[in-house]
Design a protein around this motif. Sequence first.
Motif, short mmCIF file in Angstrom:
data_model
loop_
_atom_site.label_atom_id
_atom_site.label_comp_id
_atom_site.label_asym_id
_atom_site.label_seq_id
_atom_site.Cartn_x
_atom_site.Cartn_y
_atom_site.Cartn_z
N SER A 55 87.93 -23.72 40.93
CA SER A 55 87.14 -23.35 39.76
C SER A 55 88.02 -23.04 38.55
CB SER A 55 86.24 -22.15 40.06
OG SER A 55 85.23 -22.51 40.97
N GLN A 56 89.00 -22.16 38.75
CA GLN A 56 89.83 -21.73 37.62
C GLN A 56 90.68 -22.88 37.09
OE1 GLN A 56 92.13 -18.21 38.39
NE2 GLN A 56 93.05 -18.18 36.37
N GLU A 57 91.32 -23.63 37.99
CA GLU A 57 92.18 -24.73 37.56
C GLU A 57 91.43 -25.78 36.75
OE1 GLU A 57 94.67 -28.49 39.48
OE2 GLU A 57 94.12 -26.81 40.78
N GLY A 59 88.35 -25.35 35.35
CA GLY A 59 87.51 -24.78 34.29
C GLY A 59 86.04 -25.06 34.49
N ASP A 61 82.61 -24.05 37.25
CA ASP A 61 82.18 -23.10 38.26
C ASP A 61 81.81 -23.83 39.55
OD1 ASP A 61 81.22 -21.03 39.76
OD2 ASP A 61 79.50 -20.57 38.46
#
Length: 199
Positions: A55-57, A59, A61
Motif C-alpha cells: 500500500s505505502q510503496e 500509494g 490502499d
Amino acid sequence: MAHQSHKITLFVICSLALAFSSYKIADDNYIIDKEESKKAFLLINIMRQNPAAYSQELGVDLDTVKARQAVIWNDTLAKVAEQRALDMATRNYFAHVDPDGYGVNYHINQAGYKLKKSLLKNPKANQFESIEAGPHTGEEAVKKLIIDKGHATTVGHRKHLLGMTKWDASLVDIGVGFVRCKEGCKYKTYMSVVIAKHK
C-alpha cells in the motif's frame, strides 16, 4: 506463515530457473525478454500473498484486499502473452483488441487453451488480459497495473492481477510476455499478462 511464504517463493524460483532463458530474439528490432516475464510473474504471486504490504510503496490502499493463492505458470498462456506483446510492438499499437479485431479470449482458445463457448461469442472479448507499455522492467509494469492510474473507478487491472473479484479469484493459470523494441515503436516495452482458467 512467513516461512511457508519463503518456501513457496523459493520453489517457484527454482522451478522456473529451467523454464526461462534470459532473451529470445524475435528479430533484430524486437526482443522477447523472458527474464522480465519471470520477474513480473514472481512479483504478482508475492503481492497476491500480502497485498497490504504494498500500500505505502504504491500509494494505493490495498489494506482490505484479501490474500489469494498463487497462480501457476502455464506455457500455452505464456506463448499467447508473448505473441500479444510482440504483436503490439511490431504493429505499433497498444490495445486489448488487435488490428484484425480479435481479443485475447480468441487467441487463448486458438492456442489450445480451451475456453467456454460463451466467452468466445464476441471475437473482441477479453476476460483474461492486462497490458502495460513503457516501463523498463516487468516489475515496474506490474506495479503500474496495480496502481491502475486512469482507471480509478474500476481498477480492472488491479482486480485481475490480485484476484479481487469472485471471477478473478477463480482464475488459476498465468502467462506473461515482455517485449523490448529497439526503434520505430511508440513504446520501448510491451507487456501482456494473461491469467485464465480452462472451461
